[in-house]
Design an enzyme around this catalytic site. Structure first.
Site, PDB file in Angstrom:
ATOM      1  N   GLU A 112       0.837  -1.196   0.000  1.00  0.00           N
ATOM      2  CA  GLU A 112       0.000   0.000   0.000  1.00  0.00           C
ATOM      3  C   GLU A 112       0.874   1.249   0.000  1.00  0.00           C
ATOM      4  O   GLU A 112       1.961   1.250   0.590  1.00  0.00           O
ATOM      5  CB  GLU A 112      -0.896   0.026   1.254  1.00  0.00           C
ATOM      6  CG  GLU A 112      -1.782  -1.194   1.396  1.00  0.00           C
ATOM      7  CD  GLU A 112      -2.417  -1.316   2.769  1.00  0.00           C
ATOM      8  OE1 GLU A 112      -3.306  -2.163   2.925  1.00  0.00           O
ATOM      9  OE2 GLU A 112      -2.017  -0.576   3.691  1.00  0.00           O
ATOM     10  N   LYS A 114       2.127   4.647   1.350  1.00  0.00           N
ATOM     11  CA  LYS A 114       2.177   5.189   2.716  1.00  0.00           C
ATOM     12  C   LYS A 114       1.859   6.681   2.643  1.00  0.00           C
ATOM     13  O   LYS A 114       2.722   7.491   2.315  1.00  0.00           O
ATOM     14  CB  LYS A 114       3.542   4.954   3.352  1.00  0.00           C
ATOM     15  CG  LYS A 114       3.603   5.338   4.818  1.00  0.00           C
ATOM     16  CD  LYS A 114       4.950   4.961   5.416  1.00  0.00           C
ATOM     17  CE  LYS A 114       4.962   5.292   6.904  1.00  0.00           C
ATOM     18  NZ  LYS A 114       4.762   6.724   7.178  1.00  0.00           N
ATOM     19  N   TYR A 224      -7.960   1.741   4.896  1.00  0.00           N
ATOM     20  CA  TYR A 224      -7.094   0.625   4.502  1.00  0.00           C
ATOM     21  C   TYR A 224      -7.021  -0.547   5.478  1.00  0.00           C
ATOM     22  O   TYR A 224      -6.299  -1.510   5.227  1.00  0.00           O
ATOM     23  CB  TYR A 224      -5.672   1.113   4.236  1.00  0.00           C
ATOM     24  CG  TYR A 224      -5.078   2.007   5.317  1.00  0.00           C
ATOM     25  CD1 TYR A 224      -4.812   1.532   6.594  1.00  0.00           C
ATOM     26  CD2 TYR A 224      -4.772   3.334   5.037  1.00  0.00           C
ATOM     27  CE1 TYR A 224      -4.258   2.341   7.555  1.00  0.00           C
ATOM     28  CE2 TYR A 224      -4.215   4.161   6.001  1.00  0.00           C
ATOM     29  CZ  TYR A 224      -3.959   3.659   7.261  1.00  0.00           C
ATOM     30  OH  TYR A 224      -3.425   4.478   8.222  1.00  0.00           O
ATOM     31  N   LYS A 313      10.573   3.337   3.722  1.00  0.00           N
ATOM     32  CA  LYS A 313      10.544   4.791   3.579  1.00  0.00           C
ATOM     33  C   LYS A 313      11.488   5.202   2.447  1.00  0.00           C
ATOM     34  O   LYS A 313      12.625   4.726   2.368  1.00  0.00           O
ATOM     35  CB  LYS A 313      10.980   5.474   4.889  1.00  0.00           C
ATOM     36  CG  LYS A 313      10.129   5.115   6.096  1.00  0.00           C
ATOM     37  CD  LYS A 313       8.744   5.687   6.019  1.00  0.00           C
ATOM     38  CE  LYS A 313       8.725   7.177   6.263  1.00  0.00           C
ATOM     39  NZ  LYS A 313       9.010   7.571   7.646  1.00  0.00           N
ATOM     40  N   CYS A 410      25.596  21.174  35.663  1.00  0.00           N
ATOM     41  CA  CYS A 410      26.015  21.203  37.071  1.00  0.00           C
ATOM     42  C   CYS A 410      27.522  21.066  37.277  1.00  0.00           C
ATOM     43  O   CYS A 410      28.008  21.198  38.403  1.00  0.00           O
ATOM     44  CB  CYS A 410      25.282  20.114  37.858  1.00  0.00           C
ATOM     45  SG  CYS A 410      25.788  18.431  37.418  1.00  0.00           S
ATOM     46  N   CYS A 425      25.541  12.226  33.261  1.00  0.00           N
ATOM     47  CA  CYS A 425      25.871  12.993  34.460  1.00  0.00           C
ATOM     48  C   CYS A 425      25.373  12.189  35.656  1.00  0.00           C
ATOM     49  O   CYS A 425      24.168  11.928  35.758  1.00  0.00           O
ATOM     50  CB  CYS A 425      25.206  14.365  34.433  1.00  0.00           C
ATOM     51  SG  CYS A 425      25.311  15.235  36.006  1.00  0.00           S
ATOM     52  N   CYS A 431      21.363  17.858  39.814  1.00  0.00           N
ATOM     53  CA  CYS A 431      21.419  18.397  38.449  1.00  0.00           C
ATOM     54  C   CYS A 431      20.007  18.792  38.023  1.00  0.00           C
ATOM     55  O   CYS A 431      19.114  17.931  37.909  1.00  0.00           O
ATOM     56  CB  CYS A 431      22.002  17.343  37.509  1.00  0.00           C
ATOM     57  SG  CYS A 431      22.262  17.926  35.821  1.00  0.00           S
TER      58      CYS A 431
END
Length: 672
Positions: A112, A114, A224, A313, A410, A425, A431
């Site tokens: 299908e 996209k 779909y 993609k 920090c 950290c 922090c």
């Protein structure tokens, strides 16, 4: 006379829908506004006098309802999961190999387009559209029914057909490029801010509060995917269901294709890589789904996505721009992430000013220098990232970017755990971004979901020293006088917030465990730990090895949980949360057994059965004392096999000498 009226209504409906398509989709005006309005008024008059002849797709039916002050949040009956992505043909072939290894070589796929739009779920009851809900977070979304009713391609009522009494159909709302450009030009002429791309315009439109305004912005929708109770008894495959819903009156993309092997899939992908530019709407890839429903069930799901589907993609757009500086963000877990600050540049329809650099390894790989000209693209078309440097444009004498050795917030010396790319950290108690981040995480929608509190509230309360630890949230009721003195905190908002805090105490143990913010512990892992160990004390008492033995946990997560739960400060915090009334044990549901003939036995169900769904069969086993397992191991007593069971499970069961039985054998075992 009756036939003449019916024919005239049908003729006007067809004409006006055609004019709308020409105007809104193709940006082609083939009739004057006056003539269009006259025909629309004639149709409205005829429909008022003869309502039994009204076509569900009449343009008069696409105006919408009353203004929505607030969208209702609706929980999805079937979660709207995301798909795994790939840009690689090799990874696509590996996906095909995994599928065939699990279910055999007789596999078909549905390919299908996209669509680059907004996911939507529509519910029909006896052929009538009763609810439209956005994806939201995949678990719950916003109800936008009145707005969706303005979309011309979404039917309000289906003509008589063989559809289920109640069903859900998923699709994508989008805007055609010609309509987007025309509407954006109108906004520009009015001095309004324009939208970056059709997807953003469509998404913004569907969230407008006035459906009549939505109706002025032409949206379209392709459907779909079908969900219904006992869907597998109606159809054997996804392709069959697509053909059926098309006959019910839904708009299905004409370019969807049934493929018989990976070569046909790749040919389809390559064709649309070029042909997509000829479409009137945007696509960003191809979705590939295993066709057979039984094979889909056999493949199952991960925590986030189905194993029977993947999206390919197309390569993201890449642009070139200048690196202005690199800054560093500290997250709630202490992870320090470098961010590239860029000369603003247009990329895939949006202006990009910042991009991810991931970690110190990536900076070293890029050999990044101050003032470099860099290549930027959107990973998965969402998050911009720096992917390379144009060395030919590098100025002489520029200094390399050096990853810091101390926390930028920090000043604490950063640490890097063996086998990890990220610097942390360790000063979680002092922090600021870590403290605020943990507070924001704790109140989040998927965690404690505390109504009346948001990220800005956490920032404000931290600055005012009202909150330093998450347990402090449950002491805010003792600071009402201070709260009332704050700007933008009225008595009603304070009452709502305190009520939200009180309600959060009802959240189940797995939510509380997730909300603690333990590194590597997401929603799914928290649930698995809670179900396995039952309460926090059992988890604290467990060794890292015992935790790692829980399915999907593994050594790295187990070590993180073990370390967190053996820190004295964390144990004090958990103690305070216990005293506040939070749930640190799962509530065991009392099960009334129909019998005990399967007590002490473990089962795994695979394949398709003629007389039972897998859920019904599992419920039957558990109601007679049996326990369901999620995978084949030496602990499994019986594999309940139906048709189309995957060959890999069969081979593993035979290797471990696990008895393979049928659903009829189960019935025999529970029958006195």
């Amino acid at each position: 006379m009756s036939m003449d009226v019916q024919q005239r209504i049908a003729q006007l409906t067809q004409e006006l829908n055609s004019y709308n398509y020409q105007y809104y989709v193709l940006a082609n005006s083939v009739i004057s506004d006056y003539d269009f309005d006259q025909k629309l008024k004639e149709l409205e008059a005829l429909e008022r006098e003869h309502p039994h002849y009204v076509d569900p797709n009449s343009p008069t039916q696409k105006v919408g309802g009353d203004i929505t002050q607030k969208f209702n949040t609706i929980r999805h009956r079937w979660p709207m999961m995301s798909l795994g992505n790939t840009y690689s043909e090799l990874e696509l072939r590996e996906f095909d190999e995994r599928v065939r290894k699990a279910v055999g070589d007789q596999v078909q796929y549905v390919c299908e387009l996209k669509f680059d739009g907004l996911s939507i779920s529509l519910t029909y009851d006896n052929g009538k559209l009763v609810q439209a809900v956005t994806r939201g977070d995949g678990t719950q979304g916003d109800e936008v029914t009145n707005n969706v009713k303005t979309i011309r391609s979404v039917p309000h009522h289906l003509k008589k057909g063989d559809y289920p009494d109640v069903f859900e159909i998923r699709g994508e709302i989008f805007m055609h490029r010609a309509a987007f450009e025309r509407l954006n030009k109108q906004r520009e002429d009015l001095g309004l801010q324009t939208y970056a791309n059709p997807r953003n315009f469509a998404s913004g439109t569907i969230k407008l509060q006035d459906p009549k305004e939505v109706a002025k912005r032409p949206l379209d929708c392709f459907l779909y995917f079908l969900y219904a109770d006992n869907r597998n008894k109606l159809f054997n495959s996804h392709w069959e269901s697509i053909e059926a819903v098309k006959s019910w009156g839904f708009q299905i993309c004409e370019h969807t294709k049934l493929c018989n092997n990976i070569e046909e899939i790749i040919a389809f992908i390559n064709h649309w890589d070029e042909a997509r530019h000829t479409l009137s709407y945007d696509i960003d890839g191809i979705v590939i789904k295993v066709n057979d429903y039984a094979q889909q069930e056999e493949l199952g799901f991960t925590a986030k996505s189905p194993r029977w589907a993947i999206s390919y993609k197309y390569k993201a757009e890449r642009v070139e721009t200048m690196l202005k500086s690199v800054t560093y963000q500290v997250g709630r877990t202490g992870a320090v992430t470098p961010v590239a600050n860029l000369q603003p540049v247009l990329l895939a329809g949006t202006t990009v000013k910042r991009a991810s650099l991931h970690n110190a390894n990536e900076i070293a790989r890029l050999d990044l220098h101050e003032g470099d000209t860099v290549y930027v693209e959107k990973g998965g078309e969402i998050i911009p990232k720096v992917i390379g440097v144009n060395n030919e444009k590098r100025a002489t004498g520029t200094a390399p970017v050096v990853y810091p050795s101390v926390c930028p917030e920090c000043g604490e010396a950063l640490v890097r755990q063996e086998g990890e790319a990220v610097h942390y950290c360790p000063n979680e108690e002092g922090c600021r971004p870590q403290i605020v981040g943990k507070l924001q995480h704790f109140i989040g929608r998927k965690m404690m979901d505390i109504q009346g509190m948001g990220d800005e509230t956490m920032e404000t309360f931290f600055k005012l020293n009202l909150l330093r630890k998450i347990a402090d949230i449950y002491s805010l009721k003792d600071h009402q006088d201070e709260l009332k003195g704050l700007a933008r905190f009225g008595e009603k908002s304070i009452d709502n917030m305190l009520a939200g805090i009180e309600q959060s105490k009802e959240k189940p143990f797995e939510k509380v465990l997730f909300a603690l913010g333990i590194r590597h512990v997401g929603e799914t892992i928290a649930k698995k730990l809670a179900l396995h160990f039952k309460n926090i004390d059992n988890i604290i008492a467990a060794s890292a090895e015992e935790m790692a033995a829980v399915q999907d946990i593994g050594a790295r997560i187990a070590e993180s949980v073990f370390t967190y739960l053996h820190d004295p400060q964390h144990l004090i915090e958990i103690g305070r949360l216990k005293e506040a009334g939070l749930n640190f044990a799962i509530v065991e549901k009392e099960t009334v057994l129909a019998g005990t003939s399967l007590s002490g036995k473990t089962f795994l169900i695979s394949g398709v059965f003629a007389d039972f769904s897998r859920e019904e069969l599992a419920a039957l086993i558990e109601s007679h004392g049996g326990k369901m397992l999620s995978g084949i191991s030496a602990k499994l007593n019986y594999l309940v096999a139906g048709e189309k069971m995957g060959p890999s499970k069969l081979a593993k069961a035979e290797k471990l000498n696990v008895p393979i039985i049928s659903d009829q054998d189960i019935l025999n075992m529970i029958t006195p």
